[in-house]
Structures are given as structure tokens and as C-alpha cells.
Design an enzyme around this catalytic site. Structure first.
Site, short mmCIF file in Angstrom:
data_model
loop_
_atom_site.label_atom_id
_atom_site.label_comp_id
_atom_site.label_asym_id
_atom_site.label_seq_id
_atom_site.Cartn_x
_atom_site.Cartn_y
_atom_site.Cartn_z
N ASN A 11 78.36 5.17 -0.12
CA ASN A 11 79.59 5.67 -0.74
C ASN A 11 79.39 7.15 -1.00
O ASN A 11 78.73 7.53 -1.96
CB ASN A 11 79.84 4.89 -2.04
CG ASN A 11 81.01 5.45 -2.83
OD1 ASN A 11 81.78 6.28 -2.32
ND2 ASN A 11 81.15 5.01 -4.07
N LYS A 13 81.45 9.29 -1.95
CA LYS A 13 82.32 9.85 -3.01
C LYS A 13 82.94 11.15 -2.48
O LYS A 13 83.12 11.29 -1.28
CB LYS A 13 81.55 10.01 -4.32
CG LYS A 13 80.79 8.73 -4.67
CD LYS A 13 80.25 8.68 -6.06
CE LYS A 13 79.50 7.36 -6.25
NZ LYS A 13 79.08 7.16 -7.64
N HIS A 99 86.24 0.41 -7.23
CA HIS A 99 85.05 1.13 -7.71
C HIS A 99 85.27 1.52 -9.18
O HIS A 99 86.39 1.85 -9.58
CB HIS A 99 84.80 2.37 -6.86
CG HIS A 99 83.47 2.99 -7.15
ND1 HIS A 99 83.28 3.83 -8.22
CD2 HIS A 99 82.26 2.86 -6.55
CE1 HIS A 99 82.01 4.20 -8.25
NE2 HIS A 99 81.37 3.62 -7.25
N GLU A 101 84.70 4.11 -10.73
CA GLU A 101 85.28 5.44 -10.94
C GLU A 101 86.80 5.38 -10.81
O GLU A 101 87.53 6.12 -11.47
CB GLU A 101 84.64 6.45 -9.97
CG GLU A 101 83.23 6.79 -10.43
CD GLU A 101 82.29 7.28 -9.35
OE1 GLU A 101 82.75 7.67 -8.26
OE2 GLU A 101 81.07 7.25 -9.60
N GLU A 175 78.06 -3.38 -9.63
CA GLU A 175 77.62 -2.04 -10.01
C GLU A 175 77.79 -1.86 -11.51
O GLU A 175 78.88 -1.50 -11.98
CB GLU A 175 78.47 -0.99 -9.28
CG GLU A 175 78.33 -1.02 -7.77
CD GLU A 175 78.69 0.32 -7.15
OE1 GLU A 175 77.86 0.85 -6.41
OE2 GLU A 175 79.78 0.84 -7.42
N GLY A 181 74.91 6.63 -10.92
CA GLY A 181 74.68 8.07 -10.99
C GLY A 181 73.86 8.50 -12.19
O GLY A 181 73.78 9.69 -12.50
N SER A 220 72.24 3.76 -8.81
CA SER A 220 70.94 4.46 -8.76
C SER A 220 69.92 3.75 -7.87
O SER A 220 68.73 3.73 -8.20
CB SER A 220 70.40 4.67 -10.17
OG SER A 220 71.29 5.47 -10.94
P1 PGA Z 1 74.77 5.92 -7.25
O1 PGA Z 1 76.29 5.43 -7.03
O2 PGA Z 1 73.94 5.27 -6.17
O3 PGA Z 1 74.81 7.40 -7.13
O4 PGA Z 1 74.36 5.44 -8.62
C1 PGA Z 1 76.59 4.13 -6.62
C2 PGA Z 1 78.08 3.96 -6.52
O5 PGA Z 1 78.82 4.52 -7.33
O6 PGA Z 1 78.58 3.26 -5.61
#
Ligand code: PGA
Length: 259
Positions: A11, A13, A99, A101, A175, A181, A220
Site C-alpha cells: 500500500n 499510500k 483502510h 486512514e 491492521e 506507521g 509496521s
Molecule cells: P505500515 O502501513 O506498514 O506503514 O505500518 C500499513 C498500512 O497502512 O497498510
């Protein structure tokens, strides 16, 4: 060898540019040959404007590409949205939906996530449906209540589809919001407990393919911790944010999934 073929999905982003993407696509093409892609599925989800670039670079490789989101409606006066039909037109076989976000920043509800899944099903676009609790929810002991509510909405949308998605096109991604993140990865045991709960809940909802559904862990994931997460019985790969932007890191995670 795992019972379910692992999936590693990147992903990106809102990251990347045409030159950086080309470097990344070149590295993935060179390293992810057919033998490896026989053992794992790899999906790359760049921002919308780069889906065509993904198609051009990955079209003949067996690496698939997907979108990070999709509209909850078919077409019409929805400025800025992109429909599932448009994704299908571009050869885009996947979309991330729900997601955290989007749930947090765009206020996306379980109902909207379900509508997006319906749109994807109608156009044969596979879904990577994201679920996960916040830190407050975990600390309040509400993790299973939250995951249960999110899974129920997803299962209802899958069941209601006039043209159901084949099981290999239905992927869930657990997640935990506190792990995204932050560098604070869920332990393999925490991930396994959540994944088992999600699989059992999917089955309890009457979703017949629950045992075959790939459930990814996201939050992460790095090359260094991927193997221990993927070793868990119900962890069938990963949804990778930050580490999907660095070829060596992403490839290390792919190799861990294929081991
Ligand atoms: P990250 O993000 O690996 O940077 O923690 C995962 C995601 O949001 O899909």
C-alpha cells in the site's frame, strides 16, 4: 508450505513519483520471477494516477496491481471518485477498501465499506478489506467487538453480491490502528489471536469460504519481523505500507512469505 497461498500487498499510500515508481517496478520485475509468484501472490497498490504505469510495467509479470480505494456507488455526480468499473477497465484486479486512514480521515462507515465491496463484486475487482481496532478500543477491551462489527458488515456485503467474488479474490487485512506507521508491530501472538477471531467470525456469519480466506496482517511489517508474523497459523501474508516503498524491504517481506 501454508494451507492458503500467502499474499503480500504493498500500500503505497500517497507516495511515489513517476521516476521512483519506475525504479521500484524494475526491481520487483527483476526479483519476483514466476517460481516465487507460484508460491505467493504479490499486489502493488500505487495512487490512482500511477495505475497505468503499474499496468505497463507489471502487465506481463504475474505481479498484480490494485487501487487504494474505490467509490461506493456505480457512477454519476461524485467529483473525485473512481468507480469499480473504471478500475476493471484498467485491468486493475484489486482494491483496498476500508483502510483505517479512510475510516478515520474520510469518516468512512461500515455501511460505506460494504457498499464498496458490493461495487467491486459487481465488476470482478478483488477486495482487500481492512479492519482493526484503535489503541483506545484495545485498552478498553473492545477489540473483538470492533472486529466483529467490521467483519459482519464485510460478510453481509459478500453474501449479498449478485455475482459473488471467488474466494481467492476476497482478502481481509487485520491492521490494528496503533500499529500502522508507528513502528509498533503487533506481536505474532496478538496477530494470531485476532486473525483466528476474524476467521471464526466470518464462518459464524455464514461465509462458506472462511477457511480459505487469506487474512493479512498490516501495521509496521518489516523484513525483520515478517517471518515471525507469517509463521502464525492464521496469518496469510501482509499489507505493507512504509516498507513497500523500498524495494529491498518489500522483497525481503515477499521472500519471508514464500519461505
Ligand atoms: P505500515 O502501513 O506498514 O506503514 O505500518 C500499513 C498500512 O497502512 O497498510
Amino acid at each position: 508450505m501454508k494451507a492458503r497461498k500467502p499474499v503480500v500487498a504493498g500500500n503505497w499510500k500517497m507516495n511515489g513519483d513517476i521516476v521512483a515508481n519506475e525504479h521500484l517496478f524494475t526491481a520487483l520485475r527483476a526479483a519476483l520471477g514466476r517460481p516465487l509468484l507460484g508460491r505467493i501472490d504479490v499486489v502493488v497498490c500505487p495512487p490512482y494516477p500511477y495505475l497505468g504505469q503499474a499496468a505497463a510495467w507489471l502487465g506481463d509479470t504475474g505481479i498484480e496491481w490494485g487501487a487504494q480505494d474505490v467509490a461506493a456507488v456505480a457512477n454519476g455526480a461524485f467529483t473525485g471518485d473512481v468507480s469499480a468499473a473504471m478500475l476493471a477497465d484498467l485491468g486493475c484486479r484489486w482494491s483496498i477498501v476500508g483502510h483505517s486512514e479512510r475510516r478515520q480521515m474520510a469518516g468512512e462507515s461500515d455501511e460505506q465499506v460494504a457498499a464498496k465491496i458490493s461495487m467491486c463484486a459487481a465488476h470482478g475487482v478483488g477486495v482487500i478489506a481492512c479492519i482493526g481496532e484503535t489503541l483506545d478500543e484495545r485498552e478498553a477491551g473492545a477489540t473483538e467487538a470492533v472486529l466483529g462489527r467490521q467483519v459482519d458488515a464485510i460478510a453481509a456485503a459478500l453474501a449479498a453480491a449478485a455475482q459473488p467474488l471467488p474466494p481467492e479474490r476476497v482478502v481481509l487485512a487485520y491492521e490494528p490502528v496503533w500499529a500502522i506507521g508507528t513502528g509498533r508491530t503487533a506481536s505474532p501472538e496478538i496477530a494470531q489471536a485476532a486473525h483466528r477471531f476474524v476467521r471464526e467470525r466470518l464462518a459464524a456469519c455464514g461465509y462458506g469460504a472462511a477457511a480459505a480466506t487469506r487474512i493479512l496482517y498490516g501495521g509496521s511489517v518489516k523484513a525483520a519481523n515478517a517471518a515471525s508474523l507469517f509463521a502464525m497459523h492464521d496469518v496469510d501474508g501482509g499489507l505493507i505500507g512504509g516498507a513497500s516503498l523500498v524495494a529491498d524491504d518489500f522483497l525481503g517481506i515477499c521472500r519471508a512469505a514464500a519461505a
